[in-house]
Design a protein around this motif. Sequence first.
Motif, PDB file in Angstrom:
ATOM      1  N   LEU A 250       0.826  -1.194   0.000  1.00  9.61           N
ATOM      2  CA  LEU A 250       0.000   0.000   0.000  1.00  9.61           C
ATOM      3  C   LEU A 250       0.865   1.250   0.000  1.00  9.61           C
ATOM      4  O   LEU A 250       1.771   1.392   0.825  1.00  9.61           O
ATOM      5  N   ASN A 251       0.605   2.160  -0.920  1.00 11.14           N
ATOM      6  CA  ASN A 251       1.337   3.426  -1.008  1.00 11.14           C
ATOM      7  C   ASN A 251       0.377   4.526  -1.449  1.00 11.14           C
ATOM      8  O   ASN A 251      -0.679   4.264  -2.019  1.00 11.14           O
ATOM      9  N   MET A 252       0.789   5.766  -1.189  1.00 10.02           N
ATOM     10  CA  MET A 252      -0.001   6.913  -1.616  1.00 10.02           C
ATOM     11  C   MET A 252       0.847   7.779  -2.536  1.00 10.02           C
ATOM     12  O   MET A 252       1.986   8.114  -2.210  1.00 10.02           O
ATOM     13  N   VAL A 253       0.283   8.150  -3.681  1.00  9.66           N
ATOM     14  CA  VAL A 253       0.972   9.020  -4.633  1.00  9.66           C
ATOM     15  C   VAL A 253       0.029  10.161  -4.988  1.00  9.66           C
ATOM     16  O   VAL A 253      -1.078   9.924  -5.472  1.00  9.66           O
ATOM     17  N   ALA A 254       0.426  11.381  -4.722  1.00 14.19           N
ATOM     18  CA  ALA A 254      -0.403  12.551  -5.016  1.00 14.19           C
ATOM     19  C   ALA A 254       0.287  13.403  -6.070  1.00 14.19           C
ATOM     20  O   ALA A 254       1.310  14.022  -5.780  1.00 14.19           O
ATOM     21  N   PRO A 255      -0.226  13.435  -7.302  1.00 13.65           N
ATOM     22  CA  PRO A 255       0.433  14.234  -8.329  1.00 13.65           C
ATOM     23  C   PRO A 255       0.237  15.726  -8.146  1.00 13.65           C
ATOM     24  O   PRO A 255       0.908  16.520  -8.802  1.00 13.65           O
ATOM     25  N   ALA A 256      -0.688  16.132  -7.275  1.00 17.53           N
ATOM     26  CA  ALA A 256      -0.946  17.556  -7.082  1.00 17.53           C
ATOM     27  C   ALA A 256      -1.359  17.792  -5.644  1.00 17.53           C
ATOM     28  O   ALA A 256      -1.475  16.872  -4.849  1.00 17.53           O
ATOM     29  N   ILE A 271       4.198   3.802 -13.896  1.00 17.70           N
ATOM     30  CA  ILE A 271       4.380   2.558 -13.142  1.00 17.70           C
ATOM     31  C   ILE A 271       5.276   1.654 -13.991  1.00 17.70           C
ATOM     32  O   ILE A 271       4.868   1.180 -15.062  1.00 17.70           O
ATOM     33  N   HIS A 272       6.492   1.412 -13.524  1.00 13.81           N
ATOM     34  CA  HIS A 272       7.480   0.711 -14.337  1.00 13.81           C
ATOM     35  C   HIS A 272       7.371  -0.812 -14.179  1.00 13.81           C
ATOM     36  O   HIS A 272       6.718  -1.327 -13.267  1.00 13.81           O
ATOM     37  N   ALA A 273       8.050  -1.494 -15.090  1.00 14.98           N
ATOM     38  CA  ALA A 273       7.926  -2.947 -15.204  1.00 14.98           C
ATOM     39  C   ALA A 273       8.324  -3.660 -13.918  1.00 14.98           C
ATOM     40  O   ALA A 273       7.701  -4.650 -13.522  1.00 14.98           O
ATOM     41  N   ALA A 274       9.376  -3.185 -13.240  1.00 13.17           N
ATOM     42  CA  ALA A 274       9.814  -3.845 -12.003  1.00 13.17           C
ATOM     43  C   ALA A 274       8.764  -3.726 -10.908  1.00 13.17           C
ATOM     44  O   ALA A 274       8.624  -4.626 -10.073  1.00 13.17           O
ATOM     45  N   ALA A 275       8.011  -2.609 -10.890  1.00 16.41           N
ATOM     46  CA  ALA A 275       6.934  -2.462  -9.914  1.00 16.41           C
ATOM     47  C   ALA A 275       5.821  -3.463 -10.192  1.00 16.41           C
ATOM     48  O   ALA A 275       5.245  -4.060  -9.270  1.00 16.41           O
ATOM     49  N   PHE A 276       5.497  -3.677 -11.478  1.00 16.49           N
ATOM     50  CA  PHE A 276       4.504  -4.693 -11.827  1.00 16.49           C
ATOM     51  C   PHE A 276       4.974  -6.082 -11.398  1.00 16.49           C
ATOM     52  O   PHE A 276       4.198  -6.875 -10.862  1.00 16.49           O
ATOM     53  N   ALA A 277       6.254  -6.362 -11.641  1.00 14.27           N
ATOM     54  CA  ALA A 277       6.785  -7.675 -11.284  1.00 14.27           C
ATOM     55  C   ALA A 277       6.720  -7.893  -9.775  1.00 14.27           C
ATOM     56  O   ALA A 277       6.362  -8.977  -9.297  1.00 14.27           O
ATOM     57  N   ALA A 278       7.056  -6.838  -9.000  1.00 10.10           N
ATOM     58  CA  ALA A 278       7.014  -6.962  -7.540  1.00 10.10           C
ATOM     59  C   ALA A 278       5.583  -7.153  -7.058  1.00 10.10           C
ATOM     60  O   ALA A 278       5.321  -7.960  -6.158  1.00 10.10           O
ATOM     61  N   ALA A 279       4.636  -6.406  -7.636  1.00 10.88           N
ATOM     62  CA  ALA A 279       3.240  -6.532  -7.231  1.00 10.88           C
ATOM     63  C   ALA A 279       2.703  -7.928  -7.524  1.00 10.88           C
ATOM     64  O   ALA A 279       1.917  -8.485  -6.750  1.00 10.88           O
ATOM     65  N   SER A 280       3.127  -8.517  -8.633  1.00 13.08           N
ATOM     66  CA  SER A 280       2.665  -9.863  -8.978  1.00 13.08           C
ATOM     67  C   SER A 280       3.096 -10.889  -7.944  1.00 13.08           C
ATOM     68  O   SER A 280       2.413 -11.890  -7.715  1.00 13.08           O
ATOM     69  N   ALA A 281       4.242 -10.642  -7.306  1.00 19.05           N
ATOM     70  CA  ALA A 281       4.774 -11.603  -6.331  1.00 19.05           C
ATOM     71  C   ALA A 281       4.245 -11.384  -4.920  1.00 19.05           C
ATOM     72  O   ALA A 281       4.551 -12.164  -4.018  1.00 19.05           O
ATOM     73  N   MET A 282       3.443 -10.328  -4.698  1.00 20.69           N
ATOM     74  CA  MET A 282       3.017 -10.013  -3.333  1.00 20.69           C
ATOM     75  C   MET A 282       1.901 -10.910  -2.833  1.00 20.69           C
ATOM     76  O   MET A 282       1.755 -11.113  -1.631  1.00 20.69           O
ATOM     77  N   GLY A 283       1.063 -11.428  -3.731  1.00 20.09           N
ATOM     78  CA  GLY A 283      -0.024 -12.287  -3.291  1.00 20.09           C
ATOM     79  C   GLY A 283      -1.084 -11.506  -2.544  1.00 20.09           C
ATOM     80  O   GLY A 283      -1.348 -10.334  -2.822  1.00 20.09           O
ATOM     81  N   HIS A 284      -1.699 -12.137  -1.536  1.00 16.78           N
ATOM     82  CA  HIS A 284      -2.799 -11.530  -0.790  1.00 16.78           C
ATOM     83  C   HIS A 284      -2.258 -10.843   0.464  1.00 16.78           C
ATOM     84  O   HIS A 284      -1.448 -11.408   1.195  1.00 16.78           O
ATOM     85  N   ASN A 285      -2.742  -9.634   0.723  1.00 19.18           N
ATOM     86  CA  ASN A 285      -2.346  -8.885   1.914  1.00 19.18           C
ATOM     87  C   ASN A 285      -3.573  -8.252   2.545  1.00 19.18           C
ATOM     88  O   ASN A 285      -4.579  -7.984   1.871  1.00 19.18           O
ATOM     89  N   GLN A 286      -3.474  -8.014   3.844  1.00 17.01           N
ATOM     90  CA  GLN A 286      -4.517  -7.295   4.559  1.00 17.01           C
ATOM     91  C   GLN A 286      -3.845  -6.153   5.318  1.00 17.01           C
ATOM     92  O   GLN A 286      -3.000  -6.375   6.168  1.00 17.01           O
ATOM     93  N   VAL A 287      -4.199  -4.926   4.974  1.00 19.08           N
ATOM     94  CA  VAL A 287      -3.541  -3.747   5.525  1.00 19.08           C
ATOM     95  C   VAL A 287      -4.589  -2.830   6.131  1.00 19.08           C
ATOM     96  O   VAL A 287      -5.636  -2.582   5.517  1.00 19.08           O
ATOM     97  N   GLN A 288      -4.317  -2.330   7.345  1.00 18.31           N
ATOM     98  CA  GLN A 288      -5.214  -1.357   7.961  1.00 18.31           C
ATOM     99  C   GLN A 288      -4.697   0.041   7.659  1.00 18.31           C
ATOM    100  O   GLN A 288      -3.534   0.371   7.888  1.00 18.31           O
TER     101      GLN A 288
END
Length: 849
Positions: A250-256, A271-288
């Motif tokens: 989970l991250n926050m990005v505010a362009p303005a 959003i670059h290719a390595a970020a997609f690759a990392a997200a694919s490997a994260m699986g299921h998460n539960q974040v508050q």
Amino acid sequence: MLTREAQVFSTPTRIFHSVFFVSAFGIAFALSGSPGLAQSTPDRGSTEAHLLRIQAVQYTPEQIGNLQAWLADLGYESGVVDGIADRDLAAAIGAFEADQGLPPLGMVTDEVFSLVAQEWQGRTGTLQRMTTAAADTVGAGSAGANPAGGESCAALLAGLTLTPPASRMDFELSQADINSGLLGDEVGTTAQLFYTNEADNILIADESQNGVSARDGDDTIFVFNPGLGAAISADGGGDTIHICSLSKALNMVAPAEGMPVFDSMPDTIVIHAAAFAAASAMGHNQVQWLESVHKIDGAQILIPGFDARTDRIILRSPEPVTPQIIDDGFTAVVRAGPIEFRFLYSSPDAPSPLEGFIVETATTEDVGADQALTQTLLAGGAEEMFGLSAAQLAGLEAGGVPEPGETETGVAIRPDDPARASAEGTCETLAGYTGLDPAEDNITTASYGSRYSTWRDSDDAILLRGDGDQHFLVAGGGDDQIWLYDMSADSYIMAGPGADLVVLCSMEDVGGTVGLGNGDQDADTLVIGPDVLRDIPAGFTRQLILMEFQPEFDRLILPAGDYALEIDVQNLGLDNVITYGPLRITLLLSNLQDESRLRAAVRIGALPVRLYLDDMAARSVPILPAPALPVDPASWAAAHRLSGGPPPGAAPMQTCDHARMLQTVSAPVEEAPEHSLSALFLTYGDGDDTVVLRSVDDDPVNGILTGSEIATGAGDDMVHVFTGHAAVDPGPGADTVLVCALDALVFALSAAADGEPDTIIVDSGVFLTPVVEHLYRNIATTGFGDPTDRLVVRLPPGAAAKWDEIFGLIVVANGYETRISVGPTPDDLPPRHHIDPDKIVIWPLGASP
């Protein structure tokens, strides 16, 4: 920790970092699924229509024409072969998919192209399909000013000169903040980094929790493995944010800046290719996050401040992805492969965020290059590659960048009568002054990354000139006059209690926020100058968020002109919206159901300011607290829990009369240090303190100023409250808070989730204090998570109390309504008022002697 209501415009550090104060505030609403706010969202058409619009821009008109012709040849009526993806084409695709045993989605995708082409080739023996790659095409709302992603982060960074932070601020989080899930379980300290107003090249390569404010200028930001909930804000200018790799879900990005978005400059998120690759490997998460639990499959990026009319998101995925809207409420949710995007809609005029997406194909070499660079940077390779040490990149050393200069406030020329100086109701006559009353505390860009100006409780004449920087302006108590020129897009003007005059002369971009005073019955007037309705970028309306507007007392003066006969007032869920030509004013959380009262408070015409001031004096209705009734110990026999059972424990015998006779009270051990984000924060020691809180008007020597926050620390503390212009946090220990009198409509306090018995007593005088018809008093409490805690309400004769699942405990006495919202600890959420009724004690005091 304070409730959301209490946090609003209280201490910005309590809601993430100061720069993201309003953005986080907006997301908290959006994630809660509030039906009222969802009603404010205009009809954006069907999700299917949005998908067709974004899908269509990934293919050339010739390709779409081929698809139409193939479907027609196969017997599926697809309309005119014109290269336009419309409903006829969607129906034809849906019918084809159904015949193939597929879900009839009706979308233009690579899979549909392949299946239709294969079927058509089988029947005709030929194939005329062209490539579907169209990486340089953008959405329908594009201004064409945004750069494409193009290369990997490693290639873009090669030989680039980076800018170190200009300043840094650290925030120590309380255990309550951490337990709330606001910033993640693993966080104890947060760092906010500020850059310059120039065009900066920024590198963020640190998994520790942090926030980034790029400030003004056309900035380029490279982000490697941000921490959980890290917030990256590009702020003003036309900026590009490259998400090069991810390690958290989970991250926050505010362009303005701003909420909604008040920036009309084109921004790009890649959003670059390595970020997609990392997200694919994260699986299921539960974040508050912000008191909401997110179940995330892959990664989620929160994006406030995105506007598809000017902004773009470029997806450089190694695998084909098709962005799809999966929820189109107040928060639009778009899924693209393993990454989910949540957008807070910028305005009712803004198109679907899908129209800002661009899809590119990245190579496996791009993935490998960025993954290798990520490892190098996390291992401390930034100094060798870019000549910047880890300390410089973290803002611990300035890195040779000059500190921004002090902001001029001016001790300046002061006219004898500012109102008479603008007798025609225009802004020109005051434009020549560089300042009127200097601020008590003026935190400048050198330490804050923006400006935070605080005035004390006096009648101040304030002039603010925008310079593109963020500006928190807190006028404090008193009858203030505030003149605003070129107000920047993320400025927050807080007039505070008192009969205040705010004159908005001009705006730097397309929006801003003004608060007229939380909890007062004083007459406030907001005057909109004619220049506010001019120089608005094409395709935008100018938007103003107006908070704490009470139509019984407050007035909104709009300039006379071409729009004078076109004013429109609408009630939209929790908000009221005033449309006046190209100006849209949202009365945030006003919920004013009686539209006629609101219309009466909105006026047209440039009357002399002197008349506004005279009128304000006639409209002000001060809140005069009533004394509490004497307490008869025998009346405890009639006390009962909200559920009807006997009260727990002995009667609390602390009285408001006792507080008036106290000879010794504790003194704060720490005044707010210079350049603190809240100059009005008072901290007591860890002993057993006795604290009496009165306003500075009642006690000029020991009284507290408007907006003060009180933390009593550890120990068994006793707090007597005689003013509502404060927020009280008793902290750990067996504490008692006795609310004797309130001179405001809003008051906030909290109990600590520490296992110690805490008691909050709301005495009878609070309920007997008059409020004007249509208004009510609101006491917001949190922290009722321990079995030993209790809320005791001392009711005057004839008062009635009832429990409401939405508003909490509602007490009506002598025709005056008081609402006590009882929030548990965040660990107990949701729902908001899920509380054991045995913790609330109703204590009828009987007839007054």
